[in-house]
Structures are given as structure tokens and as C-alpha cells.
Design a protein around this motif. Structure first.
Motif, PDB file in Angstrom:
ATOM      1  N   LYS A  17       6.255   0.438  -1.977  1.00 33.02           N
ATOM      2  CA  LYS A  17       6.933   0.280  -0.685  1.00 33.02           C
ATOM      3  C   LYS A  17       6.158   0.968   0.441  1.00 33.02           C
ATOM      4  O   LYS A  17       6.205   0.518   1.581  1.00 33.02           O
ATOM      5  CB  LYS A  17       8.366   0.792  -0.757  1.00 33.02           C
ATOM      6  CG  LYS A  17       8.507   2.267  -0.995  1.00 33.02           C
ATOM      7  CD  LYS A  17       9.961   2.667  -1.073  1.00 33.02           C
ATOM      8  CE  LYS A  17      10.110   4.171  -1.284  1.00 33.02           C
ATOM      9  NZ  LYS A  17      11.510   4.551  -1.354  1.00 33.02           N
ATOM     10  N   ASN A  20       3.399  -1.259   2.310  1.00 31.14           N
ATOM     11  CA  ASN A  20       3.776  -2.280   3.288  1.00 31.14           C
ATOM     12  C   ASN A  20       3.424  -1.875   4.718  1.00 31.14           C
ATOM     13  O   ASN A  20       3.292  -2.727   5.584  1.00 31.14           O
ATOM     14  CB  ASN A  20       5.256  -2.633   3.152  1.00 31.14           C
ATOM     15  CG  ASN A  20       5.509  -3.435   1.884  1.00 31.14           C
ATOM     16  OD1 ASN A  20       4.775  -4.371   1.573  1.00 31.14           O
ATOM     17  ND2 ASN A  20       6.521  -3.055   1.138  1.00 31.14           N
ATOM     18  N   SER A  23       0.135  -3.734   5.834  1.00 31.74           N
ATOM     19  CA  SER A  23       0.157  -5.172   5.540  1.00 31.74           C
ATOM     20  C   SER A  23      -0.948  -5.968   6.224  1.00 31.74           C
ATOM     21  O   SER A  23      -1.266  -7.058   5.789  1.00 31.74           O
ATOM     22  CB  SER A  23       1.522  -5.768   5.889  1.00 31.74           C
ATOM     23  OG  SER A  23       1.789  -5.599   7.260  1.00 31.74           O
ATOM     24  N   GLU A  53       8.750  -2.983  -3.368  1.00 28.96           N
ATOM     25  CA  GLU A  53       8.041  -4.262  -3.493  1.00 28.96           C
ATOM     26  C   GLU A  53       6.856  -4.257  -2.547  1.00 28.96           C
ATOM     27  O   GLU A  53       6.858  -3.572  -1.540  1.00 28.96           O
ATOM     28  CB  GLU A  53       8.973  -5.428  -3.117  1.00 28.96           C
ATOM     29  CG  GLU A  53      10.204  -5.564  -3.987  1.00 28.96           C
ATOM     30  CD  GLU A  53       9.897  -5.906  -5.436  1.00 28.96           C
ATOM     31  OE1 GLU A  53       8.921  -6.634  -5.682  1.00 28.96           O
ATOM     32  OE2 GLU A  53      10.628  -5.421  -6.310  1.00 28.96           O
ATOM     33  N   LYS A  55       4.720  -6.862  -0.105  1.00 32.90           N
ATOM     34  CA  LYS A  55       5.010  -8.145   0.520  1.00 32.90           C
ATOM     35  C   LYS A  55       3.766  -8.846   1.066  1.00 32.90           C
ATOM     36  O   LYS A  55       3.876  -9.719   1.908  1.00 32.90           O
ATOM     37  CB  LYS A  55       6.022  -7.932   1.646  1.00 32.90           C
ATOM     38  CG  LYS A  55       7.342  -7.360   1.137  1.00 32.90           C
ATOM     39  CD  LYS A  55       8.305  -7.114   2.272  1.00 32.90           C
ATOM     40  CE  LYS A  55       9.673  -6.783   1.757  1.00 32.90           C
ATOM     41  NZ  LYS A  55       9.968  -5.402   1.620  1.00 32.90           N
ATOM     42  N   LYS A  72       3.452  -6.396 -10.000  1.00 28.65           N
ATOM     43  CA  LYS A  72       3.978  -6.722  -8.661  1.00 28.65           C
ATOM     44  C   LYS A  72       2.855  -7.033  -7.676  1.00 28.65           C
ATOM     45  O   LYS A  72       2.969  -7.942  -6.866  1.00 28.65           O
ATOM     46  CB  LYS A  72       4.839  -5.571  -8.134  1.00 28.65           C
ATOM     47  CG  LYS A  72       6.172  -5.437  -8.850  1.00 28.65           C
ATOM     48  CD  LYS A  72       6.972  -4.277  -8.272  1.00 28.65           C
ATOM     49  CE  LYS A  72       8.329  -4.140  -8.922  1.00 28.65           C
ATOM     50  NZ  LYS A  72       9.123  -3.054  -8.311  1.00 28.65           N
ATOM     51  N   ALA A  76       2.119 -10.779  -5.944  1.00 31.95           N
ATOM     52  CA  ALA A  76       2.043 -10.984  -4.492  1.00 31.95           C
ATOM     53  C   ALA A  76       0.697 -11.588  -4.087  1.00 31.95           C
ATOM     54  O   ALA A  76       0.446 -11.809  -2.903  1.00 31.95           O
ATOM     55  CB  ALA A  76       2.257  -9.653  -3.771  1.00 31.95           C
TER      56      ALA A  76
END
Length: 86
Positions: A17, A20, A23, A53, A55, A72, A76
Motif C-alpha cells: 500500500k 501506491n 504510481s 494492494e 494498483k 500481487k 498488477a
């Protein structure tokens, strides 16, 4: 008497997390994590753990990935690259 081993390795811990925040990056390295303030120091390496997660797709370079974090990241569309300390 202490409970620590003299030659114990200390890793910086990063959960998915937290990634992110990066990103817009295509490649995430320990140096970038430090530069962006996600970790304070690289220590003996960086461990990526699966809390949360991810993303976006990126190539993530670290000393260790938990099995769940690796799944994970790859789901992605990203890649995990293990860094080996010399």
C-alpha cells in the motif's frame, strides 16, 4: 545479556500500500524509496510485504519479497527483481 545476534541483518520494511505513492514510476529501487521518504534508510536491504494492494505496474527492486507480495505485484502487471548484496 542481549537478545540480539551480533551479525543480525536489519531490513527496511515496505508494504504494498505504501508503493501506491509512487504510481507514476516504472522502476522502484531502494534509493527511490529513501528519496521519497517511504523508508528512512536502506539498512541491510528492503523487504516488500503484502499488506494492501498495488494498483499499477512497475519493476520493483528489493532484497526480499513475501510470496503474497510477489503474487500481487505480478497480478498488477509488474515485476520483482531480487537485489543481491555483495
Amino acid at each position: 545479556q542481549t537478545n540480539e545476534r551480533a551479525n543480525r541483518l536489519t531490513f527496511a520494511i515496505v508494504n504494498l500500500k505504501q508503493l501506491n505513492k509512487l504510481s507514476g514510476e516504472k522502476e522502484i529501487t531502494p534509493e527511490l524509496l529513501k528519496e521519497k521518504g517511504i523508508i528512512l534508510s536502506i539498512k541491510d536491504g528492503v523487504r516488500i510485504l503484502s499488506k494492501g494492494e498495488i494498483k499499477f505496474a512497475a519493476t520493483i527492486k528489493a532484497s526480499h519479497f513475501s510470496e503474497e507480495a510477489k503474487k500481487k505485484i505480478e497480478a498488477a502487471g509488474g515485476k520483482c527483481e531480487l537485489l543481491v548484496k555483495e
